[in-house]
Structures are given as structure tokens and as C-alpha cells.
Design a protein around this motif. Structure first.
Motif, mmCIF file in Angstrom:
data_model
loop_
_atom_site.group_PDB
_atom_site.id
_atom_site.type_symbol
_atom_site.label_atom_id
_atom_site.label_comp_id
_atom_site.label_asym_id
_atom_site.label_seq_id
_atom_site.Cartn_x
_atom_site.Cartn_y
_atom_site.Cartn_z
ATOM 1 N N ALA A 47 37.290 44.571 57.018
ATOM 2 C CA ALA A 47 37.468 43.957 58.337
ATOM 3 C C ALA A 47 36.153 43.586 59.014
ATOM 4 O O ALA A 47 36.067 42.552 59.670
ATOM 5 N N ASP A 48 35.130 44.398 58.849
ATOM 6 C CA ASP A 48 33.900 44.201 59.608
ATOM 7 C C ASP A 48 32.661 43.960 58.758
ATOM 8 O O ASP A 48 31.559 43.922 59.293
ATOM 9 N N GLY A 83 36.915 40.197 56.372
ATOM 10 C CA GLY A 83 38.283 39.824 56.687
ATOM 11 C C GLY A 83 39.009 39.048 55.611
ATOM 12 O O GLY A 83 40.219 38.832 55.715
ATOM 13 N N ASP A 110 40.598 47.905 53.354
ATOM 14 C CA ASP A 110 41.778 48.246 54.146
ATOM 15 C C ASP A 110 42.887 48.884 53.310
ATOM 16 O O ASP A 110 44.017 48.999 53.749
#
Length: 123
Positions: A47-48, A83, A110
Motif C-alpha cells: 500500500a505505501d 498499491g 497486503d
């Protein structure tokens, strides 16, 4: 602190496990890791964090959600933006790669409950 030369081939010879990255150096807030690939990894995203793949041996395909896969050969690299869901897949029997990621990044992103989630060990 001493300065040293690191042989990627020598470091790769120190482990056999596929999809089990080993940290060989740090660069500010980033970790330089080596990994081996067999078969396919799990679909995941970070995500980051962006993720850099540099292939040193073999052929690696990275399947990317929503676009064509990329193929990376020896001496080639690819950056997967944060992402973006992706899945590395070994295209040859032996694939060696170097990864550059922000310190603390979990290899399965994730998907932390994956059987492929690994704690990073130094070599």
C-alpha cells in the motif's frame, strides 16, 4: 564502519529457499535483499511502498492486475509502484533477483497470512 564489496553470486549461494528474501545490506531507510524464485508467488500489493526487482539470473514474469505482465531477464529491473497488485512468476528453473524495498516491508504485502510470508534474515 568499514566499506566492503558484496558479491551477489556468493550471497545467493548461501541459501536455497525460494521466495525467502535475505537482507545483504541497508541503504538509508531501504533494505537490499536477495531472493530466489520457483513457480509463482502470491498476488499482493504494498500500500505505501514501491518495490524494485532486479533479475541477475533466469527470467521472471511479473503479472500485474489490469495490465500486461512484464518479463525481466538478467541485468534488467522493474519498479512496481505502491498499491499495484502483482504476482511474480519464475519462467526458468532458477531465478535469482535483488529487491530494494523500504525497511520493514513484508514480502507478501497486503497478504500477511500467506504461507510465503517471511521474516527477513541477514546473510
Amino acid at each position: 564502519m568499514s566499506v566492503e564489496v558484496i558479491s551477489l553470486a556468493e550471497k545467493h549461494s548461501q541459501f536455497k529457499d525460494a521466495w525467502s528474501p535475505r537482507r545483504i545490506a541497508t541503504l538509508d531507510d531501504y533494505e537490499i535483499k536477495l531472493a530466489k524464485a520457483e513457480g509463482h508467488f502470491d498476488w499482493h500489493a504494498h500500500a505505501d511502498e514501491d518495490e524494485l526487482f532486479l533479475v541477475t539470473r533466469g527470467i521472471l514474469k511479473i503479472e500485474i492486475e489490469g495490465q500486461e505482465a512484464v518479463i525481466i531477464g538478467p541485468g534488467e529491473l522493474c519498479v512496481i509502484p505502491k498499491g499495484v497488485r502483482h504476482r511474480p512468476v519464475a519462467q526458468t528453473e532458477k531465478v535469482h533477483m535483488m529487491l530494494i524495498e523500504r525497511a520493514g516491508v513484508v514480502n507478501t504485502g497486503d497478504n500477511p497470512d500467506s504461507d510465503l510470508t517471511q521474516e527477513i534474515r541477514d546473510i
